[in-house]
Scaffold this motif. Structure first.
Motif, PDB file in Angstrom:
ATOM      1  N   THR A 130       0.826  -1.207   0.000  1.00  0.00           N
ATOM      2  CA  THR A 130       0.000   0.000   0.000  1.00  0.00           C
ATOM      3  C   THR A 130       0.860   1.256   0.000  1.00  0.00           C
ATOM      4  O   THR A 130       0.391   2.320  -0.395  1.00  0.00           O
ATOM      5  N   ARG A 133       2.466   1.280  -4.086  1.00  0.00           N
ATOM      6  CA  ARG A 133       1.647   0.902  -5.254  1.00  0.00           C
ATOM      7  C   ARG A 133       1.449   2.063  -6.221  1.00  0.00           C
ATOM      8  O   ARG A 133       1.385   1.849  -7.437  1.00  0.00           O
ATOM      9  N   ASN A 170      -4.476   1.673  -8.273  1.00  0.00           N
ATOM     10  CA  ASN A 170      -5.277   0.450  -8.211  1.00  0.00           C
ATOM     11  C   ASN A 170      -5.141  -0.387  -9.474  1.00  0.00           C
ATOM     12  O   ASN A 170      -4.619  -1.510  -9.450  1.00  0.00           O
ATOM     13  N   ASP A 174      -1.883  -2.150  -8.393  1.00  0.00           N
ATOM     14  CA  ASP A 174      -2.318  -3.383  -7.734  1.00  0.00           C
ATOM     15  C   ASP A 174      -2.260  -4.602  -8.653  1.00  0.00           C
ATOM     16  O   ASP A 174      -2.043  -5.726  -8.175  1.00  0.00           O
TER      17      ASP A 174
END
Length: 252
Positions: A130, A133, A170, A174
């Motif tokens: 986190t 990323r 994201n 991710d």
């Protein structure tokens, strides 16, 4: 029935010792579909079976063909697509289709893996945290689309710029940064997600260009589209072909 020898051999490779119930209920349909999909189409070009199966799994998620996905997943495994690659295809489909449409595929993969003795969970593939990323996602966007994406994450109107940040941290930070698939494979499956769901022509053209930038050239993308036609039909395939031609023309 007049299923030809080439189609029979390919079908046997996908599904050893299996005969569809449709052979009894819909023999004329099976004859035409199998001869087309498993002879004429697969022998149209030199796309390898693993790549073909990865594309087919991706378009079946994109078009919401869950029943056919369950049929084709064992075939993909039989043709050398690894469990990790299958999971990565499904995971990466989430930012392009949303969990509402991908949820059944998570269950389907797990059920089929368990039935084949594949131990779950698979080994971790994440390379980001986190904390990093966003930085990693920005770099992935730059690697795939070019230096113009360096500051994209902080661009746009104040009320919506958070979405561009989410695309970086994201969608790319991710998912694209995960092991299991390289950038070329990830851009190919993204191309498949977009072409199969329709209504995404702007994004499809952009990702066609990104594929070409990474080395998945125009002819490769045409091969991918061609192999997916039996599974998604002609209208969306022809739309995808137009987007590929547009992207290729802009790159000349």
């Amino acid at each position: 029935m007049r299923i030809n020898e080439a189609a029979r051999r390919y079908h046997e490779g996908m599904f050893p010792d299996y005969e569809s119930k449709f052979m009894e209920t819909d023999p004329e349909f099976v004859e035409r579909f199998d001869n087309f999909a498993f002879d004429e189409v697969v022998n149209q070009d030199d796309l390898d079976d693993r790549t073909r199966m990865m594309a087919i799994l991706s378009v079946l998620i994109g078009c919401q063909g869950i029943d056919e996905f369950k049929v084709m997943l064992p075939a993909a495994l039989n043709f050398g697509v690894t469990p990790v690659e299958v999971k990565e295809i499904v995971y990466q489909s989430v930012p392009y289709l949303g969990i509402g449409r991908v949820f059944p595929y998570l269950h389907a993969v797990n059920e089929i893996f368990v039935s084949r003795g594949i131990e779950l969970p698979l080994a971790d593939q994440a390379t980001t945290t986190t904390d990093n990323r966003l930085e990693a996602g920005i770099q992935a966007q730059v690697d795939i689309f070019g230096e113009s994406m360096r500051d994209f994450w902080q661009s746009g109107p104040e009320e919506s710029k958070h979405i561009n940040r989410w695309l970086a941290d994201n969608c790319f930070g991710d998912y694209y940064t995960r092991q299991g698939l390289d950038y070329k494979q990830r851009e190919m499956i993204t191309f498949c997600f977009l072409l199969a769901q329709g209504g995404c022509e702007s994004q499809l053209t952009s990702h066609a260009a990104a594929n070409m930038r990474l080395g998945n050239d125009k002819m490769f993308l045409i091969k991918v589209i061609s192999q997916c036609i039996p599974f998604i039909g002609y209208p969306r395939s022809l739309n995808a072909l137009r987007c590929v031609n547009e992207a290729a023309a802009k790159s000349e």
